[in-house]
Design an enzyme around this catalytic site. Sequence first.
Site, PDB file in Angstrom:
ATOM      1  N   ASP A 136       0.822  -1.212   0.000  1.00 18.85           N
ATOM      2  CA  ASP A 136       0.000   0.000   0.000  1.00 18.85           C
ATOM      3  C   ASP A 136       0.855   1.261   0.000  1.00 18.85           C
ATOM      4  OD1 ASP A 136      -2.388  -1.290  -0.076  1.00 18.85           O
ATOM      5  OD2 ASP A 136      -2.904  -1.014   2.035  1.00 18.85           O
ATOM      6  N   ASP A 195       4.166  -9.457   9.511  1.00 17.67           N
ATOM      7  CA  ASP A 195       4.331  -8.017   9.348  1.00 17.67           C
ATOM      8  C   ASP A 195       5.615  -7.747   8.571  1.00 17.67           C
ATOM      9  OD1 ASP A 195       2.006  -7.346  10.569  1.00 17.67           O
ATOM     10  OD2 ASP A 195       2.887  -6.898  12.525  1.00 17.67           O
ATOM     11  N   ASP A 197       8.312  -6.346   9.222  1.00 16.39           N
ATOM     12  CA  ASP A 197       9.602  -6.483   9.898  1.00 16.39           C
ATOM     13  C   ASP A 197       9.833  -7.893  10.444  1.00 16.39           C
ATOM     14  OD1 ASP A 197       7.464  -5.904  11.687  1.00 16.39           O
ATOM     15  OD2 ASP A 197       8.903  -5.596  13.288  1.00 16.39           O
ATOM     16  N   ASP A 280      -6.435  -7.820  13.866  1.00 13.20           N
ATOM     17  CA  ASP A 280      -6.066  -9.182  14.251  1.00 13.20           C
ATOM     18  C   ASP A 280      -6.828  -9.632  15.491  1.00 13.20           C
ATOM     19  OD1 ASP A 280      -4.799  -7.307  15.796  1.00 13.20           O
ATOM     20  OD2 ASP A 280      -2.810  -8.200  15.658  1.00 13.20           O
TER      21      ASP A 280
END
Length: 474
Positions: A136, A195, A197, A280
Site C-alpha cells: 500500500d 508483518d 519487519d 487481528d
Amino acid sequence: MAEVSAKSFIPESFPGYTADIAGQFGLLWELIKAPLIVPLLRICVYICLAMSIMVFLERLYMGVVIVLVKLFWKKPDKRYKWEAMKDDLEMGNGAFPMVLVQIPMFNEREVYKISIGAACNLSWPADRLVIQVLDDSTDLVIKDMVEKECIRWASKGINIRYQIRETRGGYKAGALKEGLKRDYVKECEYVVIFDADFRPEPDFLRRAVPFLIHNPDIALVQARWRFVNADECMLTRMQEMSLDYHFTVEQEVGSATHAFFGFNAINEAGGWKDRTTVEDMDLAVRAGLKGWKFLYLGDLQVKSELPSTFKAFRFQQHRWSCGPANLFRKMMMEIALNKKVTLYKKFYVIYSFFFVRKLIAHMFTFFFYCVILPLTILVPEVYVPKWGAIYLPCIITALNSVGTPRSFHLLFYWVLFENVMSFHRTKATIIGLLEAKRVNEWVVTEKLGDTQKNKSNAKSNAPKKSLSKILGDR
C-alpha cells in the site's frame, strides 16, 4: 456592600482577607479543601485501590496458572496430535497443503528486503507455497523497489505475487481482505501473516502447519516474537520487558493474537474487518466466539523489530490502546449474548482480557500513581494504606519482571517509563471508548531494519586517527 477589586477575587470583608494574591489562593484552598477536596480525593483513592486489587488478582491468577503450566502441562506437540512433515514418494509435493503467505507493507524502505527474503527462504515445496506482497506504499520509489525485489525472487522460481490497491481503505485489514479475493489463492488451505519487519526461520511452516492439519478444531497458531534490536537503547529494553511478559505469561495463559489462520476459521468468523485498528484481535475474538481453538507456541520464535524512537513508539501504543478499547465497546454485547461459548470464556474475555488488561491496567497506572498519590501529599488528611501504595505495586512490578530476568536491574527505570506511557495509553483508551476523532488513526510504525546496525558497524570499523596526527609533530 463588600467590593471585589480587579486584583482580588475574595471580598475584602471576608475573614482572613489579604491583599496578596498568593495568600488569597491559600485562603481559597483552605476554604474548599475540607468540604470538597478531601471527600472527593478519598473517593478517588477507594476507586484506585479497588482497581489495584483487580490488577493484582489478575497478575496473581496468571502467575499461578503459568507456574502450573510449566510444571504439569505437557508441551504442545504432546497435548495435540503432531507429526513432522515428510516427503511422500507416491504423492510427491501433494502431501504438503497449499499455504498462502501474506506480507502487508506501507513504505517499508528499510525492511522490505528482509521480510520478503525470509518468506522466500521458508522450507516448503515451491509449488505448494504462494507469497503475496500487499503493498500500500504511497512513495513511488519504494513501490518500485518492492516490485523489483518480488520480480527478482520470481526469477528464481518462487511463486511470489506483488499486489497493489487503488486506495488504502481499511489499512492493513483492507489489504489482507483484498488479498484473499484473488483467484490464485482459492486453492490455499492455510494463511500465514507476517508483518513487514518479521523474519521467520526457514522451518517455521514445518513446525506450525502440522498442528492445523492434524487438529481440525485449531484455527490459529501464534508464534513468539523475538526482538533483533532489543539492546539498541534504553527505550527498546523497556519495551522488551513489557512485551516479554505478554508473550511469556499472558499468551501462555490464554490470550492469543493472529499469526496463522485456516481459511475456514477466517470465513466462518466473518473475515477481516476494518472497524478498529486491531484487526487481528477483532478476527481472533470473533473466531473464538465461533468455538475455534487457538494455540500459542512459545518455542516457535519469529524475529521482529521494536520501535527505536519515542515518536514511533507513542504512535504504536496509541493504536494498541485505542483499538482494543474501541473493539470492547463494539463487541461487549455480542460476547455476552453469544451461545456457542461457555460462561467462563465469556467472563474471561469480557472481564480479564478486555476490562482489566486493556482498560483498567492503563487507567489505574496513570490516575493512581501520577495523579492521586501526588495529590495526597498536598492533602495529608487523606490516608492511603501501605498495602495499596507500596506492597501491591511492588508485587505487581515483580510479577511483570518474570518475562525478562536479564533486565531485572532496570525495574526502577521501567516503572518510571510505564508511568510516563500510562498517560498516552489512558488518553488513547478513552478515545477508543468514546469513539473520538482519532479512534481510527493509523500511523505505520517506523522501522529501521539493518540501518542502525550498519551505522554502528561503519562507526566501529572507521579508521581511527592517531594522537600524533591530531596534535602534530609537537
